[in-house]
Design a protein around this motif. Structure first.
Motif, PDB file in Angstrom:
ATOM      1  N   LEU A 203     -11.729 -26.564  -5.878  1.00  0.00           N
ATOM      2  CA  LEU A 203     -10.491 -27.335  -5.730  1.00  0.00           C
ATOM      3  C   LEU A 203      -9.616 -27.223  -6.970  1.00  0.00           C
ATOM      4  N   VAL A 204     -10.223 -27.103  -8.159  1.00  0.00           N
ATOM      5  CA  VAL A 204      -9.429 -26.850  -9.364  1.00  0.00           C
ATOM      6  C   VAL A 204      -8.690 -25.521  -9.226  1.00  0.00           C
ATOM      7  N   THR A 205      -9.417 -24.491  -8.782  1.00  0.00           N
ATOM      8  CA  THR A 205      -8.802 -23.183  -8.565  1.00  0.00           C
ATOM      9  C   THR A 205      -7.696 -23.272  -7.524  1.00  0.00           C
ATOM     10  N   THR A 206      -7.923 -24.062  -6.482  1.00  0.00           N
ATOM     11  CA  THR A 206      -6.929 -24.221  -5.414  1.00  0.00           C
ATOM     12  C   THR A 206      -5.646 -24.848  -5.936  1.00  0.00           C
ATOM     13  N   LEU A 207      -5.765 -25.908  -6.711  1.00  0.00           N
ATOM     14  CA  LEU A 207      -4.575 -26.576  -7.238  1.00  0.00           C
ATOM     15  C   LEU A 207      -3.837 -25.687  -8.231  1.00  0.00           C
ATOM     16  N   THR A 208      -4.590 -24.945  -9.052  1.00  0.00           N
ATOM     17  CA  THR A 208      -3.955 -24.027  -9.998  1.00  0.00           C
ATOM     18  C   THR A 208      -3.214 -22.924  -9.256  1.00  0.00           C
ATOM     19  N   PHE A 209      -3.856 -22.403  -8.222  1.00  0.00           N
ATOM     20  CA  PHE A 209      -3.217 -21.374  -7.393  1.00  0.00           C
ATOM     21  C   PHE A 209      -1.977 -21.929  -6.696  1.00  0.00           C
ATOM     22  N   SER A 210      -2.051 -23.160  -6.207  1.00  0.00           N
ATOM     23  CA  SER A 210      -0.903 -23.781  -5.533  1.00  0.00           C
ATOM     24  C   SER A 210       0.292 -23.864  -6.461  1.00  0.00           C
ATOM     25  N   SER A 211       0.032 -24.220  -7.707  1.00  0.00           N
ATOM     26  CA  SER A 211       1.106 -24.304  -8.690  1.00  0.00           C
ATOM     27  C   SER A 211       1.718 -22.930  -8.956  1.00  0.00           C
ATOM     28  N   MET A 212       0.861 -21.911  -9.103  1.00  0.00           N
ATOM     29  CA  MET A 212       1.348 -20.557  -9.348  1.00  0.00           C
ATOM     30  C   MET A 212       2.148 -20.034  -8.156  1.00  0.00           C
ATOM     31  N   ALA A 213       1.660 -20.303  -6.936  1.00  0.00           N
ATOM     32  CA  ALA A 213       2.359 -19.841  -5.740  1.00  0.00           C
ATOM     33  C   ALA A 213       3.690 -20.571  -5.566  1.00  0.00           C
ATOM     34  N   SER A 214       3.747 -21.841  -5.949  1.00  0.00           N
ATOM     35  CA  SER A 214       5.013 -22.584  -5.899  1.00  0.00           C
ATOM     36  C   SER A 214       6.032 -21.955  -6.841  1.00  0.00           C
ATOM     37  N   TYR A 215       5.568 -21.571  -8.012  1.00  0.00           N
ATOM     38  CA  TYR A 215       6.445 -20.872  -8.962  1.00  0.00           C
ATOM     39  C   TYR A 215       6.942 -19.555  -8.372  1.00  0.00           C
ATOM     40  N   LEU A 216       6.047 -18.804  -7.717  1.00  0.00           N
ATOM     41  CA  LEU A 216       6.453 -17.542  -7.100  1.00  0.00           C
ATOM     42  C   LEU A 216       7.537 -17.757  -6.048  1.00  0.00           C
ATOM     43  N   GLY A 217       7.359 -18.805  -5.241  1.00  0.00           N
ATOM     44  CA  GLY A 217       8.285 -19.041  -4.144  1.00  0.00           C
ATOM     45  C   GLY A 217       9.650 -19.557  -4.577  1.00  0.00           C
ATOM     46  N   ARG A 218       9.703 -20.286  -5.706  1.00  0.00           N
ATOM     47  CA  ARG A 218      10.956 -20.936  -6.096  1.00  0.00           C
ATOM     48  C   ARG A 218      11.653 -20.262  -7.279  1.00  0.00           C
ATOM     49  N   SER A 219      10.966 -19.387  -7.992  1.00  0.00           N
ATOM     50  CA  SER A 219      11.544 -18.849  -9.221  1.00  0.00           C
ATOM     51  C   SER A 219      12.768 -17.976  -8.967  1.00  0.00           C
ATOM     52  N   GLU A 220      12.722 -17.128  -7.946  1.00  0.00           N
ATOM     53  CA  GLU A 220      13.855 -16.227  -7.708  1.00  0.00           C
ATOM     54  C   GLU A 220      15.120 -16.978  -7.301  1.00  0.00           C
ATOM     55  N   PRO A 221      15.068 -17.895  -6.303  1.00  0.00           N
ATOM     56  CA  PRO A 221      16.291 -18.657  -6.001  1.00  0.00           C
ATOM     57  C   PRO A 221      16.771 -19.494  -7.186  1.00  0.00           C
ATOM     58  N   LEU A 222      15.820 -20.006  -7.972  1.00  0.00           N
ATOM     59  CA  LEU A 222      16.182 -20.845  -9.113  1.00  0.00           C
ATOM     60  C   LEU A 222      16.985 -20.054 -10.142  1.00  0.00           C
ATOM     61  N   ILE A 223      16.459 -18.902 -10.535  1.00  0.00           N
ATOM     62  CA  ILE A 223      17.110 -18.104 -11.577  1.00  0.00           C
ATOM     63  C   ILE A 223      18.381 -17.441 -11.052  1.00  0.00           C
ATOM     64  N   SER A 224      18.340 -16.962  -9.795  1.00  0.00           N
ATOM     65  CA  SER A 224      19.489 -16.244  -9.248  1.00  0.00           C
ATOM     66  C   SER A 224      20.634 -17.174  -8.884  1.00  0.00           C
ATOM     67  N   ASN A 225      20.326 -18.324  -8.304  1.00  0.00           N
ATOM     68  CA  ASN A 225      21.373 -19.205  -7.783  1.00  0.00           C
ATOM     69  C   ASN A 225      21.740 -20.340  -8.733  1.00  0.00           C
ATOM     70  N   LEU A 226      20.729 -21.032  -9.277  1.00  0.00           N
ATOM     71  CA  LEU A 226      21.027 -22.154 -10.161  1.00  0.00           C
ATOM     72  C   LEU A 226      21.664 -21.677 -11.466  1.00  0.00           C
ATOM     73  N   TYR A 227      21.159 -20.544 -11.984  1.00  0.00           N
ATOM     74  CA  TYR A 227      21.666 -20.037 -13.261  1.00  0.00           C
ATOM     75  C   TYR A 227      22.556 -18.806 -13.101  1.00  0.00           C
ATOM     76  N   GLY A 228      22.600 -18.217 -11.894  1.00  0.00           N
ATOM     77  CA  GLY A 228      23.443 -17.050 -11.663  1.00  0.00           C
ATOM     78  C   GLY A 228      23.041 -15.834 -12.481  1.00  0.00           C
ATOM     79  N   ARG A 229      21.734 -15.648 -12.685  1.00  0.00           N
ATOM     80  CA  ARG A 229      21.251 -14.543 -13.517  1.00  0.00           C
ATOM     81  C   ARG A 229      20.277 -13.664 -12.741  1.00  0.00           C
ATOM     82  N   GLU A 230      20.709 -13.239 -11.579  1.00  0.00           N
ATOM     83  CA  GLU A 230      19.856 -12.432 -10.708  1.00  0.00           C
ATOM     84  C   GLU A 230      19.371 -11.164 -11.410  1.00  0.00           C
TER      85      GLU A 230
END
Length: 393
Positions: A203-230
């Protein structure tokens, strides 16, 4: 193990072109499902590969998984609609589950304890090099080839690795293989889920993986759209991955001195601190911290995860030498399936700021710290514990 990372990270720079190809609006999070469904496919596949490898050996089952992964990659590149693209990504993940789970079982066949943790750190270092170079390689491919090329390449690489795997030695000798009879399968699964240490660190591995996967899913829209640095996204993504690679490499040097349990305790607590500070930074700047601080914060957080992840995986597998394949399946299924659901929920929340990501990372870190503390108090008592108690913790 890097095949899964290649299949994800190589396509990240192509998401803008993929949105335009399929008629999605800029900033749409719908394409986040190509990552979520890949993880769900990987979770489904791991349910089979580890158990089958306990009966037939690691090498042939790994080769089959690589072949399925290649087929899914090529199918995704020609998918005419988004639903078919999503289905092909599920198949790709199902195939990638083979090398992902069996690599861990093969290490456990030969090593345990601190030696296993050292080797897993080196494996994870190589694993982390892929996110450093893959987005840049994907961006380079997009300069000279259509966006489908980022799906062709993982398929080609899977076939190459299958040829290499054919020449690898078998790590599970015939006298240690297990029957696929129902009684034997239930006994093996029972040995895994009844072990408190294994389930806690799963479960520790699961939660750590969940955090990493959340970063993967949100990082591109965040950097490209929120900051305009695609255009900077591949560089930022690679820089954050570099933090993880350096941390996992350092872990192989540190852990013989501190020991596995102490290292787990220290890193789980420090992760709570750094994610908490990051959340304070994000909320105090109305969800849009200075770009440099955002990148630095993500790098420090991911570096901490690079210390925690291989050690938690080792701690989960350590008591499971007799049923390493089945254990890697159960651990992999739990990590991938639950992680995909949790990260999918985080990804699907529409939030143009960094608040959702920061809060999710802090919550996952707190859960990991609680479970690590729970395991420390039961290190010498591996008796049966209901899984529901661990989930509640």
């Amino acid at each position: 193990m890097s095949m899964a990372a290649i299949s994800i990270d190589l396509i990240l720079p192509a998401q803008g072109e993929m949105r335009r190809h399929f008629g999605l609006v800029d900033g749409s999070t719908r394409l986040g499902l190509i990552i979520t469904l890949f993880f769900i496919g990987m979770a489904s596949g791991q349910l089979f590969y580890g158990t089958l490898s306990d009966r037939f050996g690691r090498r042939p089952i790994m080769i089959i998984g690589l072949g399925i992964s290649a087929l899914g990659s090529f199918a995704a590149s020609i998918a005419p609609t988004i639903p078919l693209l999503f289905f092909a990504r599920f198949i790709t993940g199902f195939g990638a589950a083979g090398p992902r789970s069996l690599a861990v079982a093969m290490v456990r066949d030969r090593y345990e304890g601190v030696e296993m943790a050292k080797l897993m750190s080196l494996v994870m270092t190589v694993f982390m090099i892929v996110p450093i170079v893959a987005p840049s390689l994907g961006a380079l491919l997009l300069v000279v080839l259509p966006w489908q090329s980022v799906l062709w390449l993982p398929g080609v690489l899977a076939l190459v690795v299958a040829v290499v795997a054919y020449r690898m030695p078998e790590t599970l000798p015939a006298h240690r293989r297990r029957s696929l009879g129902a009684a034997d399968l239930l006994a093996a699964a029972g040995a895994v889920v009844r072990n408190r240490r294994t389930m806690a660190f799963t479960l520790v591995t699961t939660l750590t993986f969940s955090s990493m996967a959340s970063y993967l899913g949100r990082s591109e829209p965040l950097i490209s759209n929120l900051y305009g640095r695609e255009s900077l996204y591949p560089i930022v993504f690679g820089g954050v991955a570099l933090f993880m690679a350096v941390a996992t490499l350092a872990n192989s040097r540190i852990i013989p001195r501190l020991g596995l349990q102490r290292m787990l305790s220290l890193t789980s607590k420090s992760l709570v601190v750094v994610t908490g500070l990051f959340a304070v930074l994000v909320y105090s700047t109305n969800g849009r911290p200075p770009f440099a601080l955002l990148c630095l914060g993500l790098g420090v957080i991911m570096g901490n995860k690079g210390l925690l992840m291989p050690n938690a995986n080792t701690a989960a597998m350590e008591p499971m030498g007799a049923v390493a394949g089945t254990a890697s399946s159960i651990i992999g299924v739990t990590t991938s399936a639950v992680g995909a659901v949790l990260s999918g929920l985080v990804t699907r929340i529409y939030d143009p700021s960094a608040r959702t990501l920061a809060l999710a990372m802090f919550g996952f870190a707190c859960g990991s710290a609680l479970l690590t503390s729970y395991s420390r108090h039961h290190t010498h008592d591996p008796s049966s514990t209901p899984v529901g108690v661990l989930v509640a913790a």
